[in-house]
Design an enzyme around this catalytic site. Structure first.
Site, PDB file in Angstrom:
ATOM      1  N   GLY A   1     -21.513  14.899  64.908  1.00  0.00           N
ATOM      2  CA  GLY A   1     -22.950  15.003  65.084  1.00  0.00           C
ATOM      3  C   GLY A   1     -23.491  13.960  66.040  1.00  0.00           C
ATOM      4  O   GLY A   1     -22.863  13.605  67.044  1.00  0.00           O
ATOM      5  N   CYS A   2     -24.671  13.433  65.708  1.00  0.00           N
ATOM      6  CA  CYS A   2     -25.360  12.497  66.590  1.00  0.00           C
ATOM      7  C   CYS A   2     -24.592  11.188  66.793  1.00  0.00           C
ATOM      8  O   CYS A   2     -24.839  10.470  67.764  1.00  0.00           O
ATOM      9  CB  CYS A   2     -26.746  12.189  66.033  1.00  0.00           C
ATOM     10  SG  CYS A   2     -27.864  13.622  66.055  1.00  0.00           S
ATOM     11  N   ALA A   3     -23.680  10.867  65.901  1.00  0.00           N
ATOM     12  CA  ALA A   3     -22.896   9.627  66.041  1.00  0.00           C
ATOM     13  C   ALA A   3     -21.743   9.781  67.026  1.00  0.00           C
ATOM     14  O   ALA A   3     -21.101   8.798  67.394  1.00  0.00           O
ATOM     15  CB  ALA A   3     -22.351   9.193  64.680  1.00  0.00           C
ATOM     16  N   GLY A   4     -21.484  11.006  67.486  1.00  0.00           N
ATOM     17  CA  GLY A   4     -20.283  11.284  68.259  1.00  0.00           C
ATOM     18  C   GLY A   4     -20.181  10.570  69.593  1.00  0.00           C
ATOM     19  O   GLY A   4     -19.076  10.314  70.078  1.00  0.00           O
TER      20      GLY A   4
ATOM     21  N   LEU B   1     -26.295   7.011  64.812  1.00  0.00           N
ATOM     22  CA  LEU B   1     -26.198   7.412  63.411  1.00  0.00           C
ATOM     23  C   LEU B   1     -25.869   8.896  63.337  1.00  0.00           C
ATOM     24  O   LEU B   1     -26.323   9.683  64.174  1.00  0.00           O
ATOM     25  CB  LEU B   1     -27.518   7.140  62.688  1.00  0.00           C
ATOM     26  CG  LEU B   1     -28.005   5.688  62.710  1.00  0.00           C
ATOM     27  CD1 LEU B   1     -29.434   5.586  62.206  1.00  0.00           C
ATOM     28  CD2 LEU B   1     -27.078   4.816  61.882  1.00  0.00           C
TER      29      LEU B   1
END
Length: 361
Positions: free
Chosen positions: A142-145, A346
């Site tokens: 997700g956004c942490a990738g 995050l």
């Protein structure tokens, strides 16, 4: 240790203003007028001006099968990832650009579509990579990738310091839109998410290309991961027959002030780093409230987060790709040798990834 030499981006074709998206959502969602008037201001408060998509506005008016969505993902992820890769290698801050044949590792990060073999194989078939290039597909971050991808590639280069790596991120969030999902989390998602791709060139400490660096660039000198137990309901996907339904909790800004704040404090302490002395915060702009919670947690001056706000305004939240757009903006500046930066994102889990960069010649 790894040195970041360049970032390339791939911009989808269709650019839509936030006002246009708001009007479109008002037509699509069958909310009563009173409820709609209460929910729609989320578009006005998102601090987003425009976003880019791989499909035009009319696409969102119809229902689409999982197969159709994934076919579009496969087509456009290849197209825009190749654009980002070419831009990355052609515009590296090196005396002589690195060719595809010199790339020893390709890492591919995405969470908005599925392919087997993973998409890096299709990218390899379109460009002259060596057949023995190593692969590192990473899915579901997700956004942490974006931050996690940097950290994992950096670890690989620490073990292979003479080699070169290419990190590719592609997220086509528009293709996950569910017209039949009337939950508030889906509406919030439509106010935030956009499409984009990025590619980052990293070289090892002993790469032959290190001597040809042409400006001050960031070295990754430390990284840290944290995943909160029993927090899978904070963000992610609910996989349905129609595709991916967004999971998006309103608790995220509060978790920034607890989970992320504690993680960053511990990371700074472990690396003998004063957060007040950090030159810039290269953070994933999950949304306006997330950035404001980060500012408030450590009284961070807005100028140290300026490019996170700028990328959010012009592109929205492109999941894992977004922090790398922010990184590109900072790399384009003339930053003094010895300055330090924090990279942070995050994601689902609920997870936090933090890296420490030091700018060097």
């Amino acid at each position: 240790m790894a040195i970041i030499c360049s970032v390339g981006i791939g911009l989808p074709t269709y650019e839509i203003s936030q006002a246009e998206v708001k009007d479109l959502v008002a037509k699509i969602f069958p909310y009563p007028e009173k409820q709609l008037s209460r929910l729609l201001p989320v578009f006005d408060h998102a601090a987003i001006h425009k976003r880019q998509f791989v499909v035009d506005k009319s696409w969102f008016l119809d229902n689409h099968s999982f197969e159709e969505r994934n076919d579009l993902y496969h087509k456009y992820a290849i197209k825009h990832s190749l654009e980002a890769m070419d831009a990355c290698l052609e515009n590296a801050y090196l005396e002589h650009n690195i060719s595809y044949e010199e790339v020893d590792l390709i890492a591919f990060v995405s969470s908005t579509g599925i392919t087997t073999p993973s998409l890096d194989v299709y990218l390899m078939n379109e460009r002259p990579f060596r057949e023995n290039v190593e692969r590192m597909p990473l899915w579901g971050l997700g956004c942490a990738g974006g931050a996690i991808g940097l950290a994992r590639v950096s670890n690989w280069l620490a073990a292979n310091p003479t080699k070169n790596a290419l990190l590719v991120n592609c997220e086509l969030c528009s293709l996950t839109f569910q017209k039949s999902d009337h939950k508030k989390s889906n509406l919030v998602g439509t106010a935030l998410f956009g499409d984009g791709s990025s590619a980052v060139l990293l070289i090892g400490e002993n790469s032959k290309h290190r001597k040809s660096l042409q400006k001050t660039l960031p070295r990754i000198i430390a990284s840290s991961s944290y995943t909160k137990r029993n927090s899978t309901d904070v963000m992610g996907w609910q996989v349905t027959n129609n595709g991916f339904e967004v999971i998006f909790s309103k608790s995220i800004p509060a978790l920034v002030k607890t989970v992320w704040k504690d993680h960053l404090e511990q990371f700074a302490h472990q690396n003998n780093t004063s957060l007040e002395a950090i030159h810039s915060f290269i953070v994933h702009p999950g949304g306006r409230k997330v950035l404001e919670a980060m500012e408030e947690s450590f009284s961070i001056p807005t100028e140290k987060l300026s490019y996170s706000f700028e990328v959010l305004a012009n592109h929205g939240n492109m999941s894992s790709v977004t922090v790398l757009y922010v990184l590109q903006k900072w790399i384009q500046q003339d930053i003094k040798k010895g300055e330090k930066s924090i990279v942070s994102a995050l994601g689902p889990g609920f997870s936090s990834e933090i890296l420490l960069l030091e700018w060097d010649e």
